[in-house]
Design a protein around this motif. Structure first.
Motif, mmCIF file in Angstrom:
data_model
loop_
_atom_site.group_PDB
_atom_site.id
_atom_site.type_symbol
_atom_site.label_atom_id
_atom_site.label_comp_id
_atom_site.label_asym_id
_atom_site.label_seq_id
_atom_site.Cartn_x
_atom_site.Cartn_y
_atom_site.Cartn_z
ATOM 1 N N GLN A 30 39.640 42.081 22.694
ATOM 2 C CA GLN A 30 40.862 42.848 22.927
ATOM 3 C C GLN A 30 40.539 44.334 23.115
ATOM 4 O O GLN A 30 41.155 45.005 23.949
ATOM 5 C CB GLN A 30 41.851 42.646 21.778
ATOM 6 N N ALA A 31 39.582 44.840 22.374
ATOM 7 C CA ALA A 31 39.159 46.234 22.546
ATOM 8 C C ALA A 31 38.520 46.436 23.916
ATOM 9 O O ALA A 31 38.769 47.460 24.584
ATOM 10 C CB ALA A 31 38.182 46.631 21.438
ATOM 11 N N ARG A 37 41.254 48.509 30.890
ATOM 12 C CA ARG A 37 42.564 48.903 31.435
ATOM 13 C C ARG A 37 42.711 50.414 31.545
ATOM 14 O O ARG A 37 43.397 50.900 32.432
ATOM 15 C CB ARG A 37 43.685 48.376 30.544
ATOM 16 N N THR A 38 42.113 51.125 30.623
ATOM 17 C CA THR A 38 42.280 52.580 30.604
ATOM 18 C C THR A 38 41.158 53.313 31.333
ATOM 19 O O THR A 38 41.149 54.536 31.365
ATOM 20 C CB THR A 38 42.367 53.097 29.155
ATOM 21 N N THR A 45 47.407 45.029 36.547
ATOM 22 C CA THR A 45 47.998 44.947 35.215
ATOM 23 C C THR A 45 46.996 44.533 34.153
ATOM 24 O O THR A 45 47.167 44.841 32.986
ATOM 25 C CB THR A 45 49.156 43.923 35.213
ATOM 26 N N GLY A 46 45.966 43.797 34.569
ATOM 27 C CA GLY A 46 45.006 43.331 33.581
ATOM 28 C C GLY A 46 45.571 42.220 32.722
ATOM 29 O O GLY A 46 45.158 42.039 31.584
ATOM 30 N N GLU A 47 46.513 41.475 33.251
ATOM 31 C CA GLU A 47 47.163 40.418 32.485
ATOM 32 C C GLU A 47 46.729 39.023 32.919
ATOM 33 O O GLU A 47 46.969 38.062 32.201
ATOM 34 C CB GLU A 47 48.694 40.515 32.646
ATOM 35 N N ASP A 48 46.093 38.885 34.064
ATOM 36 C CA ASP A 48 45.782 37.553 34.574
ATOM 37 C C ASP A 48 44.501 36.988 33.958
ATOM 38 O O ASP A 48 43.682 37.708 33.392
ATOM 39 C CB ASP A 48 45.705 37.551 36.100
ATOM 40 N N ASP A 49 44.334 35.679 34.082
ATOM 41 C CA ASP A 49 43.193 35.000 33.487
ATOM 42 C C ASP A 49 41.870 35.440 34.088
ATOM 43 O O ASP A 49 40.860 35.509 33.384
ATOM 44 C CB ASP A 49 43.352 33.488 33.620
ATOM 45 N N ASP A 50 41.840 35.737 35.383
ATOM 46 C CA ASP A 50 40.595 36.185 36.008
ATOM 47 C C ASP A 50 40.099 37.484 35.380
ATOM 48 O O ASP A 50 38.910 37.658 35.139
ATOM 49 C CB ASP A 50 40.772 36.373 37.520
ATOM 50 N N PHE A 51 41.021 38.390 35.121
ATOM 51 C CA PHE A 51 40.663 39.651 34.469
ATOM 52 C C PHE A 51 40.069 39.372 33.081
ATOM 53 O O PHE A 51 39.018 39.912 32.722
ATOM 54 C CB PHE A 51 41.891 40.560 34.352
ATOM 55 N N TYR A 52 40.733 38.514 32.319
ATOM 56 C CA TYR A 52 40.240 38.190 30.980
ATOM 57 C C TYR A 52 38.879 37.492 31.036
ATOM 58 O O TYR A 52 38.012 37.758 30.213
ATOM 59 C CB TYR A 52 41.259 37.338 30.205
ATOM 60 N N ARG A 53 38.690 36.610 32.013
ATOM 61 C CA ARG A 53 37.396 35.941 32.158
ATOM 62 C C ARG A 53 36.296 36.953 32.448
ATOM 63 O O ARG A 53 35.191 36.848 31.922
ATOM 64 C CB ARG A 53 37.443 34.889 33.263
ATOM 65 N N GLN A 54 36.577 37.936 33.296
ATOM 66 C CA GLN A 54 35.582 38.968 33.616
ATOM 67 C C GLN A 54 35.222 39.763 32.364
ATOM 68 O O GLN A 54 34.044 40.027 32.106
ATOM 69 C CB GLN A 54 36.110 39.914 34.686
#
Length: 155
Positions: A30-31, A37-38, A45-54
């Motif tokens: 999460q950090a 994001r910043t 938005t940084g909300e999709d699964d691809d972003f989280y996977r990266q």
């Protein structure tokens, strides 16, 4: 359920059960998400699964490397190495499955034979490029790099 929602749910479960390992791993991701994001130049938005996977893939890669380095310290780094290895393994469940070492070794041998560069250590970049273009989602780049170096050095 999205990865973001799964992580949130897992964090709540970990906190309720007192599982510090899972809690710390999720909080670290999460950090990392917030840092990305910043970051200057970030768009979306940084909300999709691809972003989280990266983000998770980058974090897992760093933790595996750090765990390996701590393991080299012997007894002093053993505890930290185990902690980081656990985090990497736990978070890998949100990543696409990679070929295991044996399958990766076979892929490297086939590629070296295809390119005709056996015994040419200077061809590592060429072999890596060929494999990564065709199999980026299926392989662990660090493992492939090590195996290519071994294969080319073996001659």
């Amino acid at each position: 359920m999205s990865i973001k929602s799964e992580l949130r749910s897992e964090l709540v479960k970990a906190m309720k059960s007192g599982d510090r390992g899972r809690r710390d791993a999720i909080r670290s991701v999460q950090a990392e998400v917030q840092t990305r994001r910043t970051a200057p130049g970030f768009s979306g938005t940084g909300e999709d699964d691809d972003f989280y996977r990266q983000v998770i893939a980058g974090y897992v890669k760093k933790m595996r490397k750090a765990a390996f380095e701590y393991a080299d310290l012997g007894g002093r780094g053993k505890e930290m190495s185990e902690k980081l290895s656990f985090e990497a393994e736990y978070l890998s469940r949100w990543l696409p499955a990679h070929l295991d070492e044996e399958q990766s070794r076979k892929l490297v041998a086939e590629t070296v034979a295809l390119l005709g560069v056996k015994g040419q250590p200077r061809a590592q970049g060429r072999v890596m490029g060929h494999i990564m273009r065709a199999h980026r989602q299926e392989v662990d780049g660090g493992l492939i790099s090590r195996l290519v170096a071994e294969q080319l050095a073996a001659g």
